[in-house]
Design an enzyme around this catalytic site. Structure first.
Site, PDB file in Angstrom:
ATOM      1  N   CYS A 148       0.807  -1.221   0.000  1.00  0.00           N
ATOM      2  CA  CYS A 148       0.000   0.000   0.000  1.00  0.00           C
ATOM      3  C   CYS A 148       0.842   1.275   0.000  1.00  0.00           C
ATOM      4  CB  CYS A 148      -0.959   0.007   1.182  1.00  0.00           C
ATOM      5  SG  CYS A 148      -2.187  -1.327   1.131  1.00  0.00           S
ATOM      6  N   HIS A 154      -2.423   7.448   2.641  1.00  0.00           N
ATOM      7  CA  HIS A 154      -2.979   6.154   2.238  1.00  0.00           C
ATOM      8  C   HIS A 154      -4.298   5.957   2.975  1.00  0.00           C
ATOM      9  CE1 HIS A 154      -3.768   1.966   1.874  1.00  0.00           C
ATOM     10  NE2 HIS A 154      -3.228   1.611   3.031  1.00  0.00           N
ATOM     11  N   ASN A 188     -10.554   0.815   1.085  1.00  0.00           N
ATOM     12  CA  ASN A 188      -9.101   0.862   0.960  1.00  0.00           C
ATOM     13  C   ASN A 188      -8.691   0.219  -0.361  1.00  0.00           C
ATOM     14  OD1 ASN A 188      -6.348   0.430   1.096  1.00  0.00           O
ATOM     15  ND2 ASN A 188      -6.382  -0.696   3.030  1.00  0.00           N
TER      16      ASN A 188
END
Length: 343
Positions: free
Chosen positions: A116, A256, A286
């Site tokens: 990520c 993020h 996400n």
């Protein structure tokens, strides 16, 4: 004034999976409630790829939007960096597929796998290449994930978070703007906390049946939370110090989008407030390496960034990898409307 590199974001774009899954739908297969998901994560729904959608397809749509935003075409791209852990194939690189589908000729392509934290890593990789090689005119940096292909909808630990989507930016040469500094850190002590083991050389599939314990995502949320709150503020401070800046002086943060409650906690811990950032995790979930790129694209669409702003990108990825970078934001609209500007 910050010593900007002259390698700046000049275009943005994004594309989400076409299927929407709300908490009520997800919870039909789980022993939790929609209210519990919102309390713990702030996530209300996720965007999932349809069966005919691919990582390359979402990437291509985001890339074309970013190129249109930047006012360039395929003939002006000299570098493509794709940041993902869910590419179409094990190999060749997803960036090669984007190179083919866009009709780019020559140049360089590569994939970056930092989970990520991939997009923040990829931005630094691409901008460093451009600073070292004056022949590179424009770079295309893409973050993309099809997380749903590796997640059991009955696994609450992973299913409540992850979505599918792509975000892209074009990097070009702009005086007095662009990336200023970056910082990275790795803490591998929780290497096994977030993983998909299947498909790697240790757990190949040709001679065995599908095993959900190996072939779908395993996620330890508590370990991820502890890693993020420990190390993400540190890399933000280090990147800011390299820029000669106190991070509290930054105008805007793009994180993020792992968990809304995590972002809220980090902002409070660092003495800030949510007005200086943009979040979409509650609305879209996400999207892994794509999440920072998609959040940036939406923030630009909504007019949240203006020329001259000091912007900090920050992300955490499984493994665990942490990255942050400081940027002086360019007046993208003015640049792209200037008839004398040549990419």
């Amino acid at each position: 004034m910050l010593q900007s590199s002259g390698v700046a974001v000049t275009g943005v774009g994004h594309k989400l999976g076409s299927l929407v899954e709300d908490n009520e739908t997800l919870c039909r297969n789980l022993d939790i409630t929609p209210e519990w998901i919102i309390e713990k994560t702030g996530i209300e729904r996720r965007y999932l790829a349809a069966p005919d959608e691919t990582a390359s397809g979402l990437s291509l749509a985001a890339a074309r939007d970013a190129m249109a935003s930047a006012g360039i075409d395929a003939s002006q791209i000299d570098l493509i960096v794709c940041c993902t852990f869910s590419a179409d194939y094990r190999f060749p690189a997803l960036a090669s597929k984007i190179h083919l589908d866009l009709g780019v000729k020559g140049g360089q392509m590569m994939d970056v796998q930092a989970n990520c934290a991939g997009f923040v890593t990829g931005l630094t990789v691409a901008s460093d290449r451009m600073r070292l090689d004056p022949e590179l005119r424009n770079a295309l940096v893409i973050g993309v994930e099809l997380n749903s292909r590796f997640i059991s909808r009955s696994n609450a630990d992973a299913a409540i978070y992850h979505s599918d989507g792509a975000g892209a930016v074009v990097l070009s040469r702009i005086p007095d703007a662009g990336i200023v500094s970056s910082a990275f850190h790795t803490d591998s002590s929780n290497y096994e906390a977030v993983r998909v083991r299947g498909g790697g050389s240790t757990f190949t599939r040709p001679d065995r049946a599908f095993d959900p314990a190996i072939d779908t995502m395993e996620l330890n949320g508590i370990a991820t939370w502890k890693q993020a709150i420990t190390h993400l503020p540190t890399v933000i401070r280090r990147a800011s110090e390299k820029a000669g800046l106190n991070y509290r002086e930054a105008d805007f943060f793009v994180f993020h989008q792992a968990n809304l409650r995590l972002i809220e906690y980090l902002v409070r811990k660092m003495g800030g407030d949510m007005s200086k950032t943009y979040t979409n995790v509650g609305r879209i979930g996400n999207t892994g390496a794509a999440s920072t790129a998609i959040a940036l694209s939406e923030a630009v669409e909504r007019g949240r960034l203006k020329a001259g702003d000091v912007v900090i990108f920050a992300a955490v990825g499984a493994g665990f990898s942490f990255g942050a970078s400081v940027w002086r934001w360019a007046d993208v609209k003015a640049v792209n409307s200037d008839p004398d500007w040549v990419a």
